[in-house]
Design an enzyme around this catalytic site. Structure first.
Site, PDB file in Angstrom:
ATOM      1  CE  LYS A  15      -6.779  -1.447   2.945  1.00  0.00           C
ATOM      2  NZ  LYS A  15      -5.408  -1.920   3.270  1.00  0.00           N
TER       3      LYS A  15
ATOM      4  CE  LYS B 111      -5.199   2.001   2.744  1.00  0.00           C
ATOM      5  NZ  LYS B 111      -4.007   1.390   3.355  1.00  0.00           N
TER       6      LYS B 111
ATOM      7  CG  ASP C 201      -1.987  -1.009   1.246  1.00  0.00           C
ATOM      8  OD1 ASP C 201      -1.802  -2.058   0.603  1.00  0.00           O
ATOM      9  OD2 ASP C 201      -3.008  -0.795   1.919  1.00  0.00           O
TER      10      ASP C 201
END
Length: 227
Positions: free
Chosen positions: A191, A156, A92
């Protein structure tokens, strides 16, 4: 959806600096016990967590350039490679917000391409953290357009560490999930992360278009689910 399926959408998160190795060990044991998809951790502790997880299917999800995104592309690529070498199955990374705010979209796309390509080369998933609390809708849309060209595994919403202006949420919102889903469709997964603490919040995010949830409240979320 049943409890097991819900649990498998969760990245079980522990990203604070003031924790112990025992805290990380317990994080991993909890993830295995509940069947969470991953443990979301800072990259320095990937080896410890992978060792604790052993042959478990729980993934080590390592952050890169976290939480500010203010390291060079070269540094982010190195951190990505190092984390994957040490056992991370997903990365991430935080986008360069200065580049976004300066309108340097070529830099943003090059960074996303290089980190995504590194993850793809080494067999890991790649998630791009937008940090939506600092972005306009137009900036979010531009990032989504770039993601549709580059194809990271996920985009995300947030780190959960943002410090926006008063009244602006620093985590995931349903509106942002709707915006992201409208822009990327089925090209890239989404996400939702930041401030998701209840079963209702998690289910709402999934219904809005998210496929993964980042949370430190995974146990409470799964316990609160009624099949």
């Amino acid at each position: 959806m049943n409890k097991s399926q819900l649990a498998n959408t969760l990245d079980h998160t522990l990203l604070r600096a003031n924790i112990t190795r025992e805290d990380l060990t317990e994080l991993c044991r909890t993830a295995m016990r509940w069947g969470f998809h991953s443990v979301a951790i800072n990259s320095a502790v990937v080896s410890l967590c992978r060792e604790t997880l052993g042959d478990s299917p729980v993934v080590c999800d390592a952050t890169v350039g976290f939480p500010l995104g203010q390291t060079s592309v070269e540094s982010k690529v190195f951190e990505t490679r190092d984390a994957i070498k040490n056992g991370a199955g997903e990365i991430d990374y935080v986008v360069d917000l200065v580049a976004i705010k300066s309108g340097d979209w070529a830099y943003v796309e090059d960074e996303m391409y290089r980190i995504t390509s590194t993850c793809r080369e080494l067999g890991a998933g790649c998630k791009v953290i937008f940090e939506t609390c600092y972005l306009t809708d137009e900036e979010k849309e531009r990032l989504c357009e770039i993601a549709c060209r580059v194809h990271p595994t996920f985009i995300k919403t947030s780190t959960g560490f943002g410090t926006p202006a008063p009244g602006v949420p620093n985590g995931a919102t349903i509106e942002d999930i709707w915006l992201m889903k409208r822009c990327v469709g089925d090209e890239v997964l989404i996400k939702a992360s930041g401030g998701i603490r209840t079963t209702e919040q998690a289910l709402n995010m999934l219904e809005a278009g998210a496929s993964r949830i980042g949370t430190s409240n995974g146990v409470a979320i799964v316990e609160g689910f009624v099949e």
